[in-house]
Design an enzyme around this catalytic site. Structure first.
Site, mmCIF file in Angstrom:
data_model
loop_
_atom_site.group_PDB
_atom_site.id
_atom_site.type_symbol
_atom_site.label_atom_id
_atom_site.label_comp_id
_atom_site.label_asym_id
_atom_site.label_seq_id
_atom_site.Cartn_x
_atom_site.Cartn_y
_atom_site.Cartn_z
ATOM 1 N N ARG A 67 47.923 50.854 70.712
ATOM 2 C CA ARG A 67 49.996 50.380 70.080
ATOM 3 C C ARG A 67 50.597 50.496 70.804
ATOM 4 N NH1 ARG A 67 50.876 55.369 66.955
ATOM 5 N NH2 ARG A 67 50.120 54.549 64.887
ATOM 6 N N ARG A 181 55.170 68.028 68.408
ATOM 7 C CA ARG A 181 54.242 66.744 66.965
ATOM 8 C C ARG A 181 54.772 64.831 67.316
ATOM 9 N NH1 ARG A 181 50.951 65.318 63.999
ATOM 10 N NH2 ARG A 181 49.781 66.110 62.293
ATOM 11 N N LYS A 182 54.093 64.392 66.707
ATOM 12 C CA LYS A 182 55.280 63.351 66.362
ATOM 13 C C LYS A 182 56.464 62.881 66.550
ATOM 14 C CE LYS A 182 54.468 59.818 63.750
ATOM 15 N NZ LYS A 182 53.690 58.853 62.622
ATOM 16 N N GLY A 435 46.149 54.545 52.565
ATOM 17 C CA GLY A 435 44.610 55.161 52.740
ATOM 18 C C GLY A 435 44.642 56.460 52.709
ATOM 19 N N CYS A 440 51.279 56.707 56.238
ATOM 20 C CA CYS A 440 51.531 55.417 57.113
ATOM 21 C C CYS A 440 52.133 53.834 56.380
ATOM 22 C CB CYS A 440 50.405 55.087 58.368
ATOM 23 S SG CYS A 440 49.681 56.676 58.863
ATOM 24 N N GLY A 441 51.636 54.170 55.461
ATOM 25 C CA GLY A 441 52.347 52.959 54.833
ATOM 26 C C GLY A 441 53.381 52.841 53.794
HETATM 27 FE FE1 SRM Z 1 50.288 56.784 60.778
HETATM 28 C C1 SRM Z 1 48.369 59.483 61.902
HETATM 29 C C2 SRM Z 1 48.571 54.348 61.608
HETATM 30 C C3 SRM Z 1 52.817 54.891 60.744
HETATM 31 C C4 SRM Z 1 52.337 59.278 59.073
HETATM 32 N N1 SRM Z 1 48.776 56.413 62.083
HETATM 33 C C5 SRM Z 1 48.300 57.453 62.015
HETATM 34 C C6 SRM Z 1 46.964 57.125 63.034
HETATM 35 C C7 SRM Z 1 46.910 56.980 64.310
HETATM 36 C C8 SRM Z 1 45.267 58.477 62.679
HETATM 37 C C9 SRM Z 1 44.080 57.558 63.251
HETATM 38 O O1 SRM Z 1 44.045 58.246 64.408
HETATM 39 O O2 SRM Z 1 43.341 56.935 63.028
HETATM 40 C C10 SRM Z 1 46.588 55.700 62.537
HETATM 41 C C11 SRM Z 1 46.114 55.170 63.361
HETATM 42 C C12 SRM Z 1 45.232 53.788 62.631
HETATM 43 C C13 SRM Z 1 44.897 52.506 62.589
HETATM 44 O O3 SRM Z 1 43.929 52.662 63.316
HETATM 45 O O4 SRM Z 1 45.535 51.193 62.696
HETATM 46 C C14 SRM Z 1 48.008 54.913 61.938
HETATM 47 N N2 SRM Z 1 51.203 54.986 61.270
HETATM 48 C C15 SRM Z 1 49.623 53.848 61.461
HETATM 49 C C16 SRM Z 1 50.022 52.273 61.208
HETATM 50 C C17 SRM Z 1 49.180 51.169 62.222
HETATM 51 C C18 SRM Z 1 49.659 51.584 60.665
HETATM 52 C C19 SRM Z 1 49.876 50.014 59.595
HETATM 53 O O5 SRM Z 1 49.731 50.259 59.066
HETATM 54 O O6 SRM Z 1 51.519 49.783 59.754
HETATM 55 C C20 SRM Z 1 52.099 52.645 61.737
HETATM 56 C C21 SRM Z 1 52.071 52.238 63.189
HETATM 57 C C22 SRM Z 1 53.484 52.636 63.184
HETATM 58 C C23 SRM Z 1 53.518 52.366 65.184
HETATM 59 O O7 SRM Z 1 53.937 51.168 65.269
HETATM 60 O O8 SRM Z 1 53.807 53.760 65.643
HETATM 61 C C24 SRM Z 1 52.064 54.172 61.033
HETATM 62 N N3 SRM Z 1 52.333 56.509 60.734
HETATM 63 C C25 SRM Z 1 53.349 55.671 60.228
HETATM 64 C C26 SRM Z 1 54.885 56.380 59.346
HETATM 65 C C27 SRM Z 1 55.616 54.963 59.000
HETATM 66 C C28 SRM Z 1 56.371 55.239 59.582
HETATM 67 O O9 SRM Z 1 56.934 56.207 61.072
HETATM 68 O O10 SRM Z 1 58.399 54.640 59.273
HETATM 69 C C29 SRM Z 1 54.039 57.099 58.862
HETATM 70 C C30 SRM Z 1 54.856 58.699 58.030
HETATM 71 C C31 SRM Z 1 56.369 58.703 58.644
HETATM 72 C C32 SRM Z 1 56.831 59.717 59.672
HETATM 73 O O11 SRM Z 1 55.684 60.164 61.013
HETATM 74 O O12 SRM Z 1 57.251 60.568 59.582
HETATM 75 C C33 SRM Z 1 53.132 57.683 59.397
HETATM 76 N N4 SRM Z 1 50.645 58.641 61.286
HETATM 77 C C34 SRM Z 1 51.061 59.110 59.954
HETATM 78 C C35 SRM Z 1 50.645 60.705 60.160
HETATM 79 C C36 SRM Z 1 51.316 61.857 59.666
HETATM 80 C C37 SRM Z 1 52.086 62.845 60.351
HETATM 81 C C38 SRM Z 1 52.550 64.130 60.142
HETATM 82 O O13 SRM Z 1 53.654 64.741 60.573
HETATM 83 O O14 SRM Z 1 51.140 65.072 59.403
HETATM 84 C C39 SRM Z 1 49.812 60.811 61.132
HETATM 85 C C40 SRM Z 1 48.475 62.327 61.614
HETATM 86 C C41 SRM Z 1 48.961 62.725 62.250
HETATM 87 O O15 SRM Z 1 49.805 62.995 62.988
HETATM 88 O O16 SRM Z 1 48.637 63.505 62.655
HETATM 89 C C42 SRM Z 1 49.712 59.431 61.085
HETATM 90 FE FE1 SF4 Z 2 45.821 57.345 56.067
HETATM 91 FE FE2 SF4 Z 2 47.419 55.993 58.252
HETATM 92 FE FE3 SF4 Z 2 44.750 56.052 58.558
HETATM 93 FE FE4 SF4 Z 2 46.510 54.927 56.554
HETATM 94 S S1 SF4 Z 2 45.961 54.716 58.748
HETATM 95 S S2 SF4 Z 2 44.254 55.431 56.346
HETATM 96 S S3 SF4 Z 2 47.856 56.449 55.855
HETATM 97 S S4 SF4 Z 2 46.268 57.226 58.511
#
Ligand code: SRM
Ligand code: SF4
Length: 516
Positions: A67, A181-182, A435, A440-441
């Site tokens: 990333r 946290r993030k 998913g 994240c979506g």
């Molecule tokens: Fe996300 C975790 C993908 C935007 C909330 N997110 C993850 C992980 C890293 C989980 C993992 O290790 O597999 C996903 C990686 C999957 C992969 O292989 O791609 C992942 N998040 C994404 C992306 C790639 C979705 C996309 O297809 O665009 C986005 C990457 C953004 C970036 O460039 O940094 C992405 N994630 C978001 C957003 C949207 C936003 O920021 O506007 C959110 C909700 C907003 C927020 O965070 O408040 C989001 N992601 C989460 C969470 C829940 C956070 C929480 O407080 O519980 C997780 C799980 C965690 O962090 O424990 C997570």
């Molecule tokens: Fe769940 Fe984020 Fe993975 Fe999508 S990319 S399946 S919302 S953790």
């Protein structure tokens, strides 16, 4: 409590962060490359490597995801080519995604190549540090900053300054590598809130006082599996030159006082709940060393949100920006090379990314526009996609993400195409797929949001979705809520069809034709 006793009560994430800072792995990359992924200490491999932007994927072991950080979504053609070359090395395993944070993720990365990739990226002015785990994510800004005649502030420089402060100019900054946290930051200077400011932990939105430009500050927005909240006003209005300092003090407060015991309750909003917004504001003032001015009475977000897909005139006479629709944000090496070439041949080498997972090529002169629009790549990356395709956003899903409860990107594309073949649309509809409940979506910002879940059908667990509706973006943004639970994906298409007809004035194609 003694230090040892304190450590005992920490959760597993706090424990491993206390034992060794995540960023320490930056000095061990050569070693990891030499010993192969199977031999790396599990905590380093599965967690700490995220501090340099490298994500172990249990779904594709040995093929890591990387990333990046692309501040304000601005990337040069040279950088796009360097990113494409990395993806190209991995043949069928290599691809890239534009993310919902205006960013790029690469797939297929082998640990043995990582030291070389890391230094190539540094030479190209790219960084991936602190892009995962308990760090500040990519900082978003207006995708048409500096191009849009109606913008109030060009966010690009400020977004870069904030990133440089947090990451020590992309080298990594131990001051901010152990947050509870993030943390998400967005800065918007346009009128349509192109960055979904309200879903960030800290965001800056334009507001005037006596004709002077500044930002109203909002705090605490976040989505998580257990709770989703829009950001609340800090009741503060600050000049642009204070943005970096405010980011710094809010991060320091979060780092030093944020709740760490329970990871489900560690995002900034939980601290604001515990303290109350007044105390939080006072702490910001104390650390800032000056009083905050109350928020401007109204903010300047008074437009409906644009998606930037299509051809638009820039504020610079004779120049245009063209937004290309990238289906679910997925790119392959050849696409990346071609995009880089188009940006060089027709524009000024710059490319912009959007939170809708699309991209923009700016600075195309009027005289070059027709030739640009005739380029074959625009057959696939259209400037005028069909209605549902245009508004489609999808997270990674089961193909690569181990949290996923369902497959998203490919299913989303297939279902949207099927719906477009049976329905006629008169207005845009934004459908977001995610998913799992991590969101994240961003299903909560969509007209129709689909969140992966497991459902029982005929006694068997099958892939399904919970349906969200009512997300409003741009002016008067507010979050959508869950309206229906547990629809098996195999039964979803007719359900969506009915929703589209009932709530979004879609018409079955036959009826639409005979009504004309
Ligand atoms: Fe996300 C975790 C993908 C935007 C909330 N997110 C993850 C992980 C890293 C989980 C993992 O290790 O597999 C996903 C990686 C999957 C992969 O292989 O791609 C992942 N998040 C994404 C992306 C790639 C979705 C996309 O297809 O665009 C986005 C990457 C953004 C970036 O460039 O940094 C992405 N994630 C978001 C957003 C949207 C936003 O920021 O506007 C959110 C909700 C907003 C927020 O965070 O408040 C989001 N992601 C989460 C969470 C829940 C956070 C929480 O407080 O519980 C997780 C799980 C965690 O962090 O424990 C997570
Ligand atoms: Fe769940 Fe984020 Fe993975 Fe999508 S990319 S399946 S919302 S953790």
């Amino acid at each position: 409590m003694t230090e040892a006793a304190k450590k005992e009560t920490l959760n597993k994430f706090e424990k491993f962060k206390a034992e060794k800072d995540g960023l320490a792995v930056k000095d061990e990359l050569e070693h990891f490359a030499a010993i192969s992924w199977e031999a790396i200490d599990e905590t380093d491999r599965d967690h700490r490597l995220k501090w340099v932007g490298l994500f172990f994927r249990p779904v594709t072991p040995g093929k890591f995801m990387m990333r990046m950080r692309i501040p304000n979504g601005v990337v040069t053609s040279h950088q796009m080519r360097v990113l494409g070359e990395v993806v190209q090395r991995y043949g069928d395993d290599g691809n890239a995604d534009i993310t919902t944070r205006q960013n790029i993720q690469l797939r297929g990365i082998r640990i043995e190549d990582f030291p070389d990739i890391f230094s190539r990226f540094r030479a190209a002015g790219l960084t991936s540090v602190q892009s995962g785990m308990d760090n500040v994510r990519n900082i978003t800004g207006d995708p048409v900053a500096g191009l849009d005649a109606d913008e109030l502030f060009d966010t690009r420089e400020l977004v870069c300054q904030v990133q440089d402060m947090i990451t020590n100019n992309g080298e990594g900054n131990p001051e901010f590598t152990n947050l509870p946290r993030k943390f998400n930051i967005a800065i918007t200077g346009g009128r349509d809130n192109s960055v979904h400011a309200e879903i960030n932990d800290l965001a800056f939105i334009p507001g005037f006082k006596n004709d002077t430009f500044g930002f109203n500050v909002i705090v605490g927005g976040f989505f998580s599996a257990k709770r989703c909240d829009a950001a609340v006003p800090l009741n503060a209005w600050i000049p642009p030159e204070d943005v970096v300092a405010v980011c710094r003090v809010v991060l320091e407060i979060f780092r030093d006082s944020g709740l760490r015991a329970n990871r489900q309750k560690s995002r900034l909003m939980w601290l604001i709940d515990e303290w109350g917004i007044e105390k939080f504001r006072t702490e910001v003032e104390k650390k800032l060393g000056k009083e905050l001015q109350p928020a401007a009475e109204k903010d300047e977000i008074d437009w409906e949100k644009r998606d930037h897909v299509g051809v638009f005139r820039q504020k610079q006479a004779g120049l245009n920006y063209v937004g290309l629709h990238i289906p679910v944000g997925r790119l392959y090496a050849q696409d990346m090379f071609e995009i880089a070439r188009l940006a060089e041949v027709y524009g000024d080498s710059e490319i912009r990314l959007t939170v809708e997972q699309n991209l923009i090529i700016p600075n195309i002169p009027d005289s070059r526009l027709d030739a640009f629009l005739a380029e074959p790549l625009l057959q696939r990356f259209s400037i005028s996609p069909e209605t549902l395709t245009r508004g489609l956003v999808s997270c990674t899903g089961a193909q690569f993400c181990n949290f996923a409860l369902i497959e998203t990107k490919n299913r989303a594309l297939g279902m949207i195409k099927a719906l477009e073949s049976e329905l006629h649309f008169t207005r845009p509809v934004r459908i977001h797929w995610t998913g799992c409940p991590n969101s994240c979506g961003q299903p909560q910002v969509a007209d129709i949001g689909l969140m992966g879940t497991k459902v029982r059908k005929n006694g068997k667990a099958v892939e399904g979705v919970d349906i969200y509706m009512g997300g409003k973006v741009g002016k008067d943004a507010h979050l959508g809520t869950c309206v229906t639970k547990g629809i098996p994906c195999e039964d979803l298409q007719p359900v969506l069809r009915d929703l589209l007809i009932e709530h979004f004035a879609a018409q079955p194609k036959q009826e639409a034709i005979s009504a004309r």
